[in-house]
Design a protein around this motif. Structure first.
Motif, short mmCIF file in Angstrom:
data_model
loop_
_atom_site.label_atom_id
_atom_site.label_comp_id
_atom_site.label_asym_id
_atom_site.label_seq_id
_atom_site.Cartn_x
_atom_site.Cartn_y
_atom_site.Cartn_z
N SER A 33 6.95 21.67 53.61
CA SER A 33 7.73 20.44 53.82
C SER A 33 7.61 19.49 52.65
O SER A 33 8.58 18.84 52.25
CB SER A 33 7.28 19.74 55.11
OG SER A 33 5.93 19.33 55.03
N THR A 38 16.91 13.71 57.85
CA THR A 38 16.74 13.69 59.30
C THR A 38 17.90 14.40 60.01
O THR A 38 17.69 15.06 61.03
CB THR A 38 16.63 12.25 59.81
OG1 THR A 38 17.72 11.46 59.28
CG2 THR A 38 15.31 11.63 59.39
N MET A 49 17.06 15.17 63.80
CA MET A 49 16.20 14.08 64.23
C MET A 49 16.99 12.77 64.22
O MET A 49 17.88 12.59 63.40
CB MET A 49 14.97 13.97 63.32
CG MET A 49 14.13 15.23 63.25
SD MET A 49 12.85 15.17 61.96
CE MET A 49 11.71 14.01 62.70
N THR A 53 9.94 12.74 71.50
CA THR A 53 9.89 14.11 70.98
C THR A 53 10.05 14.13 69.46
O THR A 53 9.35 14.88 68.75
CB THR A 53 11.01 14.96 71.62
OG1 THR A 53 10.87 14.92 73.04
CG2 THR A 53 10.93 16.41 71.15
N THR A 54 10.95 13.29 68.94
CA THR A 54 11.14 13.20 67.48
C THR A 54 9.88 12.74 66.79
O THR A 54 9.47 13.29 65.75
CB THR A 54 12.30 12.24 67.17
OG1 THR A 54 13.51 12.75 67.72
CG2 THR A 54 12.47 12.08 65.66
N GLN A 55 9.22 11.75 67.35
CA GLN A 55 8.02 11.20 66.74
C GLN A 55 6.86 12.19 66.79
O GLN A 55 6.05 12.25 65.86
CB GLN A 55 7.66 9.88 67.42
CG GLN A 55 8.69 8.79 67.18
CD GLN A 55 8.46 7.56 68.04
OE1 GLN A 55 7.64 7.57 68.96
NE2 GLN A 55 9.20 6.48 67.76
N ASN A 67 7.22 15.42 66.65
CA ASN A 67 7.52 16.42 65.61
C ASN A 67 7.21 15.89 64.21
O ASN A 67 6.99 16.67 63.28
CB ASN A 67 8.98 16.83 65.69
CG ASN A 67 9.31 17.57 66.98
OD1 ASN A 67 8.43 18.20 67.58
ND2 ASN A 67 10.55 17.49 67.42
N ASP A 108 4.33 16.51 59.64
CA ASP A 108 4.77 16.15 58.30
C ASP A 108 3.98 14.97 57.76
O ASP A 108 3.58 14.95 56.59
CB ASP A 108 6.27 15.83 58.30
CG ASP A 108 7.12 17.04 58.64
OD1 ASP A 108 6.71 18.16 58.26
OD2 ASP A 108 8.18 16.87 59.25
N SER A 132 -3.02 20.34 65.90
CA SER A 132 -1.62 20.04 66.17
C SER A 132 -1.36 19.73 67.64
O SER A 132 -0.39 19.04 67.97
CB SER A 132 -0.75 21.23 65.73
OG SER A 132 -1.15 22.41 66.42
N ASN A 133 -2.22 20.24 68.53
CA ASN A 133 -2.04 19.97 69.96
C ASN A 133 -2.96 18.87 70.47
O ASN A 133 -3.10 18.68 71.69
CB ASN A 133 -2.29 21.25 70.77
CG ASN A 133 -3.69 21.82 70.54
OD1 ASN A 133 -4.43 21.35 69.67
ND2 ASN A 133 -4.03 22.84 71.31
#
Length: 521
Positions: free
Chosen positions: A164, A211, A216, A244-246, A248, A252, A264-265
């Motif tokens: 990324s 985005t 996004m 959900t966007t935040q 994801n 990054d 990540s979880n």
């Protein structure tokens, strides 16, 4: 070659380019309102604070009474910024303005503490299994960010950033090529000399441009970035309150060093200093090299006192080892000495300095016409070079510059007392220093010569704008040209031919003033 700064895509200009409907959606978040207010110029902040608790419209002609005479240029720029952000709305006749109703409500809630409980994130109330200190967050953020910079300058044995990050560097024009053949571009050279906050915003704005490709919501992305700038360093925040966007975005942002998340979880994340200073006027990192910071820190803390030892464990990125300390000494003969062993610091200096000798903890070189011209051809401006040298100047240079300034002020003050019974008030600024003097950290001869070398390449400059001519009288010409000069949009004028040329942005302001003035007369 134009020497204009290519990094004009600041967060303010990005916000100004958004559609009005998207701007209104942004103002629904209190944290975004507070962050946008922080990014405004002082007079724009004054206008907002004067109208936020009053819903009555304000006459445009009354704004001149709110500021001191001779500040029309600053007023013009502030009003232009507020109008482009649609923070102030005009009536149909263009005589009265009001504050954006959604912005007024949410910003007023921020000031009075009436915003929603989760407006600035939800703190984790349960203690973490492994405590995360501020010093660890600083080290993590600095490691992530320096990895990106080292990769750009091609430092050997530097790990490759994530996919990324590489895609952003390529799409932003900072690097070009593919695979292992990635190389820095002219825009990337400029990027290296930027302030760290400007570098981060450059990456984030490019992230915002992508985005739509990432499916996004750009408003959701911007709101989360502004929320990060309002969070508290060293605290953990829950992921469950994010959209959900935040959620994801977290992976990054971790690659950029803006947040830390153990896995990540994980149900919590920690903002780093790079994130909490996004909308601050202070820079998170003044030195681009952690190795240089460690060398300076070890040199100054070989025999720490009892008080110093307590603070050693909590040295921050912007602490005394990095922000207050500098490494570069510049002499009047254009010789430069940098007390650093960092490959990144040396690589950046090599962009505009002819390096000759390298020791264990120091490099020596000289600023030459050829080295500066090489930097200019790569898109780096003289002002960026001067700013970089001032920011990283050795503390002793700053001390000597302050002593020299104090002597000049004392000498002028004594002369004024002997001749006129005291220094004129107009010569003293708000800090108590004489206005015609300023702090000169770098030798003036070197600064002037660097600017002259740039002027050799900038023999012709072009300006987009409008030519005003065919005035009915000399008085009419004088009134309009003087007004254009006062608001800072006048580029060229000829009093004999009664012609003047203004910038493209100043046309509407001058035309409106001319219509009001001519109708009145």
């Amino acid at each position: 070659m134009s020497s204009s700064n290519l990094f004009k895509a600041t967060v303010n200009e990005h916000l100004e380019g958004l559609p009005e409907t998207m701007q209104s959606r942004l103002y629904e978040a209190p944290a975004t309102c507070l962050s946008i207010y922080r990014l405004l110029p002082p007079i724009a902040k004054f206008y907002i604070m004067s109208m936020v608790f009053s819903e009555r419209p304000v006459a445009l002609r009354d704004l001149d009474k709110w500021c001191k005479p001779g500040t029309r240029k600053v007023q013009f720029e502030s009003l232009k910024r507020l109008k482009s952000l649609h923070l102030i709305l005009e009536d149909r006749q263009g005589q009265y303005i009001t504050l954006h109703p959604i912005f007024r409500k949410n910003f007023r809630d921020c000031l009075t503490g009436s915003q929603a409980p989760n407006a600035f994130g939800n703190l984790c109330l349960t203690p973490a299994e492994v405590s995360v200190s501020i010093s660890f967050l600083d080290s993590f953020a600095l490691s992530k960010w320096e990895t990106i910079l080292h990769f750009m300058v091609g430092t050997e044995s530097t790990p490759t950033p994530s996919t990324s990050v590489l895609s952003l560097l390529k799409s932003g024009g900072l690097m070009e090529g593919s695979g292992s053949g990635l190389r820095i571009t002219n825009t990337g050279f400029q990027f290296l000399l930027q302030d760290v906050n400007a570098q981060i915003w450059t990456i984030l704005l490019q992230y915002l441009n992508l985005t739509q490709d990432l499916n996004m919501d750009p408003v959701d992305v911007l709101n989360f970035i502004f929320i990060l700038g309002s969070l508290e360093l060293g605290k953990s925040y829950t992921v469950s309150s994010l959209s959900t966007t935040q959620v994801n975005m977290l992976a990054d942002l971790k690659d950029y060093g803006l947040i830390y998340q153990r896995a990540s979880n994980s149900g919590r994340f920690y903002p780093t200093r790079l994130a909490t200073t996004l909308t601050s006027e202070s820079s998170a990192l003044k030195s681009p090299a952690r190795a240089m910071d460690q060398a300076l820190e070890s040199a100054t803390s070989q025999q720490p006192s009892a008080d110093q030892s307590d603070d050693a464990a909590t040295t921050s990125i912007s602490g005394p080892a990095s922000a207050a300390q500098g490494s570069i000494i510049l002499e009047t003969n254009f010789k430069i000495y940098a007390y650093t062993n960092s490959p990144l610091e040396i690589a950046i200096l090599n962009l505009f300095v002819h390096l000759k000798t390298r020791f264990a903890n120091m490099v020596c070189g000289q600023i030459t016409r050829e080295s500066i011209r090489k930097a200019l051809y790569n898109g780096i401006t003289a002002q960026q070079i001067i700013k970089f040298l001032e920011t990283h100047a050795h503390p002793q240079m700053k001390i000597l510059a302050r002593e020299k300034l104090d002597k000049k002020i004392e000498f002028d003050t004594n002369n004024n007392i002997n001749t006129a019974g005291g220094a004129p008030q107009s010569q003293i600024d708000a800090n108590g220093t004489v206005a015609q003097h300023r702090l000169e950290i770098l030798p003036p001869t070197v600064v002037d010569q660097i600017k002259l070398w740039q002027l050799e390449l900038d023999r012709i400059q072009t300006f987009e704008g409008y030519l005003f001519k065919d005035f009915a009288s000399q008085q009419e010409y004088d009134v309009l040209s003087n007004y254009a000069s006062e608001i800072g949009v006048l580029v060229w004028s000829d009093k004999t031919k009664k012609k003047f040329y203004i910038t493209e942005q100043g046309k509407s302001q001058v035309v409106d003033f001319a219509n009001r003035k001519l109708k009145r007369e």
